[in-house]
Motif scaffolding. Structure first.
Motif, PDB file in Angstrom:
ATOM      1  N   LYS A 266      -2.641 -69.286 101.704  1.00  0.00           N
ATOM      2  CA  LYS A 266      -3.107 -67.934 101.432  1.00  0.00           C
ATOM      3  C   LYS A 266      -3.726 -67.323 102.689  1.00  0.00           C
ATOM      4  N   VAL A 267      -3.792 -65.996 102.672  1.00  0.00           N
ATOM      5  CA  VAL A 267      -4.278 -65.284 103.857  1.00  0.00           C
ATOM      6  C   VAL A 267      -5.626 -64.630 103.570  1.00  0.00           C
ATOM      7  N   ALA A 268      -6.533 -64.769 104.527  1.00  0.00           N
ATOM      8  CA  ALA A 268      -7.867 -64.159 104.438  1.00  0.00           C
ATOM      9  C   ALA A 268      -8.072 -63.237 105.628  1.00  0.00           C
ATOM     10  N   ALA A 269      -8.897 -62.214 105.442  1.00  0.00           N
ATOM     11  CA  ALA A 269      -9.386 -61.446 106.588  1.00  0.00           C
ATOM     12  C   ALA A 269     -10.703 -62.086 107.042  1.00  0.00           C
ATOM     13  N   GLN A 270     -11.084 -61.830 108.273  1.00  0.00           N
ATOM     14  CA  GLN A 270     -12.300 -62.448 108.822  1.00  0.00           C
ATOM     15  C   GLN A 270     -13.551 -61.636 108.511  1.00  0.00           C
ATOM     16  N   ASN A 271     -13.354 -60.460 107.917  1.00  0.00           N
ATOM     17  CA  ASN A 271     -14.461 -59.552 107.648  1.00  0.00           C
ATOM     18  C   ASN A 271     -13.877 -58.385 106.868  1.00  0.00           C
ATOM     19  N   CYS A 272     -14.719 -57.535 106.306  1.00  0.00           N
ATOM     20  CA  CYS A 272     -14.245 -56.280 105.728  1.00  0.00           C
ATOM     21  C   CYS A 272     -15.439 -55.346 105.606  1.00  0.00           C
ATOM     22  N   TYR A 273     -15.168 -54.123 105.154  1.00  0.00           N
ATOM     23  CA  TYR A 273     -16.262 -53.173 104.954  1.00  0.00           C
ATOM     24  C   TYR A 273     -16.557 -53.018 103.465  1.00  0.00           C
ATOM     25  N   LYS A 274     -17.622 -52.291 103.153  1.00  0.00           N
ATOM     26  CA  LYS A 274     -18.100 -52.187 101.772  1.00  0.00           C
ATOM     27  C   LYS A 274     -17.758 -50.859 101.118  1.00  0.00           C
ATOM     28  N   GLU A 275     -16.742 -50.178 101.653  1.00  0.00           N
ATOM     29  CA  GLU A 275     -16.257 -48.928 101.055  1.00  0.00           C
ATOM     30  C   GLU A 275     -14.744 -49.015 100.985  1.00  0.00           C
ATOM     31  N   LYS A 276     -14.174 -48.234 100.079  1.00  0.00           N
ATOM     32  CA  LYS A 276     -12.729 -48.277  99.873  1.00  0.00           C
ATOM     33  C   LYS A 276     -11.954 -47.588 101.006  1.00  0.00           C
ATOM     34  N   GLU A 277     -12.464 -46.456 101.455  1.00  0.00           N
ATOM     35  CA  GLU A 277     -11.785 -45.685 102.510  1.00  0.00           C
ATOM     36  C   GLU A 277     -12.747 -44.637 103.043  1.00  0.00           C
ATOM     37  N   GLY A 278     -12.345 -43.982 104.113  1.00  0.00           N
ATOM     38  CA  GLY A 278     -13.166 -42.878 104.608  1.00  0.00           C
ATOM     39  C   GLY A 278     -13.461 -42.964 106.089  1.00  0.00           C
ATOM     40  N   ALA A 279     -14.499 -42.253 106.495  1.00  0.00           N
ATOM     41  CA  ALA A 279     -14.836 -42.116 107.911  1.00  0.00           C
ATOM     42  C   ALA A 279     -15.650 -43.321 108.385  1.00  0.00           C
ATOM     43  N   PHE A 280     -14.967 -44.441 108.556  1.00  0.00           N
ATOM     44  CA  PHE A 280     -15.623 -45.681 109.003  1.00  0.00           C
ATOM     45  C   PHE A 280     -14.760 -46.298 110.098  1.00  0.00           C
ATOM     46  N   THR A 281     -14.762 -45.649 111.233  1.00  0.00           N
ATOM     47  CA  THR A 281     -13.892 -46.034 112.345  1.00  0.00           C
ATOM     48  C   THR A 281     -14.037 -47.518 112.693  1.00  0.00           C
ATOM     49  N   GLY A 282     -12.907 -48.185 112.755  1.00  0.00           N
ATOM     50  CA  GLY A 282     -12.922 -49.596 113.146  1.00  0.00           C
ATOM     51  C   GLY A 282     -13.074 -50.564 111.990  1.00  0.00           C
ATOM     52  N   GLU A 283     -13.248 -50.047 110.778  1.00  0.00           N
ATOM     53  CA  GLU A 283     -13.436 -50.942 109.631  1.00  0.00           C
ATOM     54  C   GLU A 283     -12.171 -51.015 108.775  1.00  0.00           C
ATOM     55  N   ILE A 284     -12.077 -52.063 107.953  1.00  0.00           N
ATOM     56  CA  ILE A 284     -10.984 -52.126 106.979  1.00  0.00           C
ATOM     57  C   ILE A 284     -11.552 -52.506 105.611  1.00  0.00           C
ATOM     58  N   SER A 285     -10.842 -52.108 104.562  1.00  0.00           N
ATOM     59  CA  SER A 285     -11.350 -52.301 103.201  1.00  0.00           C
ATOM     60  C   SER A 285     -10.624 -53.432 102.488  1.00  0.00           C
ATOM     61  N   PRO A 286     -11.241 -53.949 101.425  1.00  0.00           N
ATOM     62  CA  PRO A 286     -10.570 -54.977 100.630  1.00  0.00           C
ATOM     63  C   PRO A 286      -9.196 -54.537 100.126  1.00  0.00           C
ATOM     64  N   SER A 287      -9.053 -53.272  99.745  1.00  0.00           N
ATOM     65  CA  SER A 287      -7.734 -52.850  99.232  1.00  0.00           C
ATOM     66  C   SER A 287      -6.677 -52.874 100.341  1.00  0.00           C
ATOM     67  N   MET A 288      -7.086 -52.623 101.578  1.00  0.00           N
ATOM     68  CA  MET A 288      -6.131 -52.720 102.697  1.00  0.00           C
ATOM     69  C   MET A 288      -5.731 -54.174 102.925  1.00  0.00           C
ATOM     70  N   ILE A 289      -6.693 -55.057 102.817  1.00  0.00           N
ATOM     71  CA  ILE A 289      -6.410 -56.498 102.978  1.00  0.00           C
ATOM     72  C   ILE A 289      -5.393 -56.931 101.919  1.00  0.00           C
ATOM     73  N   LYS A 290      -5.625 -56.477 100.689  1.00  0.00           N
ATOM     74  CA  LYS A 290      -4.694 -56.839  99.603  1.00  0.00           C
ATOM     75  C   LYS A 290      -3.317 -56.234  99.827  1.00  0.00           C
ATOM     76  N   ASP A 291      -3.296 -55.017 100.346  1.00  0.00           N
ATOM     77  CA  ASP A 291      -2.035 -54.302 100.564  1.00  0.00           C
ATOM     78  C   ASP A 291      -1.126 -55.040 101.559  1.00  0.00           C
ATOM     79  N   VAL A 292      -1.716 -55.791 102.492  1.00  0.00           N
ATOM     80  CA  VAL A 292      -0.886 -56.540 103.451  1.00  0.00           C
ATOM     81  C   VAL A 292      -0.804 -58.031 103.086  1.00  0.00           C
ATOM     82  N   GLY A 293      -1.128 -58.351 101.840  1.00  0.00           N
ATOM     83  CA  GLY A 293      -0.881 -59.711 101.364  1.00  0.00           C
ATOM     84  C   GLY A 293      -2.063 -60.655 101.440  1.00  0.00           C
ATOM     85  N   GLY A 294      -3.225 -60.159 101.824  1.00  0.00           N
ATOM     86  CA  GLY A 294      -4.416 -61.018 101.871  1.00  0.00           C
ATOM     87  C   GLY A 294      -5.051 -61.149 100.497  1.00  0.00           C
TER      88      GLY A 294
END
Ligand code: G3P
Length: 248
Positions: free
Chosen positions: A60-88
């Motif tokens: 299985k695939v994990a990300a090394q970190n994520c942010y605490k919001e789904k989307e928005g003006a958070f330059t440089g961050e990624i969300s759990p839904s993005m991690i899931k979208d690429v198979g994490g």
């Protein structure tokens, strides 16, 4: 403890490129990988999809970190839904390099952990003391403080795997002895029992990280409260297979 499924994570940190990832995927595909073990690898964000496409389905695939919001003006961050979208399906939170190099607080780590869980990822929150804290007899004070912040926010522990990573053992070649690691794992389990519940204490996997190698994994894996590993440097090398199969 055989009631808890053995769990081995490979944290690639900021290492690798497509060519080295091809090599890692090749040795993981070759295995053999004990089917009684959960295996997860955490590539850098930009290689999540690439790794997912090349890895055997059992890894299985994990990300090394994520942010605490789904989307928005958070330059440089990624969300759990993005991690899931690429198979994490997993994320590491509060790794000591995030806490101590990037200045993440207990509270921030806990918020991200909660958000990732609420959004359907498995989470590997990391806790652990620095050398000066161990020498000042503050090990459990530090870990309890980190655990308390997490426990205040986590409602369901089913998809949580706690990583105990003593900071002095990370990337230093200085592994905690099996006795030192067991001692803290037992104390974390005890803390869970007193603070959360006996059931959560019994079922939650507590894995060890800090200079785990093919040569020391089997001894560590014999300890009753060590339910697996979070591996840095050695997860980039074929000896990772030996670590995955350390329980025999
Ligand atoms: O997350 C794993 C880690 O911090 C341990 O790194 O290189 O000592 O195995 P390493």
């Amino acid at each position: 403890n055989m009631d808890r499924k053995f769990f081995v994570g490979g944290n690639w940190k900021m290492n690798g490129d497509k060519a080295t990832i091809d090599g890692i995927c090749a040795f993981l595909s070759k295995g053999p990988i004990n089917s009684d073990t959960d295996v997860v690898v955490a590539p850098p964000y930009c290689y999540l999809q690439y790794s997912k496409d090349k890895l055997p389905a059992t890894v299985k695939v994990a990300a090394q970190n994520c942010y605490k919001e789904k989307e928005g003006a958070f330059t440089g961050e990624i969300s759990p839904s993005m991690i899931k979208d690429v198979g994490g399906t997993w994320v590491i939170t509060g790794h000591s390099e995030r806490r101590h190099t990037m200045g993440e607080t207990d509270e921030f780590v806990a918020e991200k952990t909660k958000f990732a869980l609420d959004n359907g990822l498995g989470v590997i929150p990391c806790v652990g003391e620095k050398l000066e804290e161990r020498e000042a007899d503050q090990t459990m004070a530090v870990i309890s403080r980190q655990m308390k912040a997490l426990a205040d926010k986590i409602k369901d522990w089913t998809h949580v795997v706690i990583a105990y990573e003593p900071v002095w053992a990370i990337g230093t070649g200085k592994t905690a002895s099996p006795e030192q690691a067991q001692d803290i794992h037992e104390k974390i389990r005890d803390w869970l029992k007193k603070t959360v519940s006996a059931d959560v204490a019994k079922k939650t996997r507590i894995i060890y990280g800090g200079s785990v190698k093919g040569s020391n994994a089997a001894e560590l894996a014999k300890k009753p409260d060590i339910d697996g590993f979070l591996v840095g440097g050695a997860s980039l090398k074929p000896e990772f297979i030996e670590i995955i199969n350390a329980r025999g």
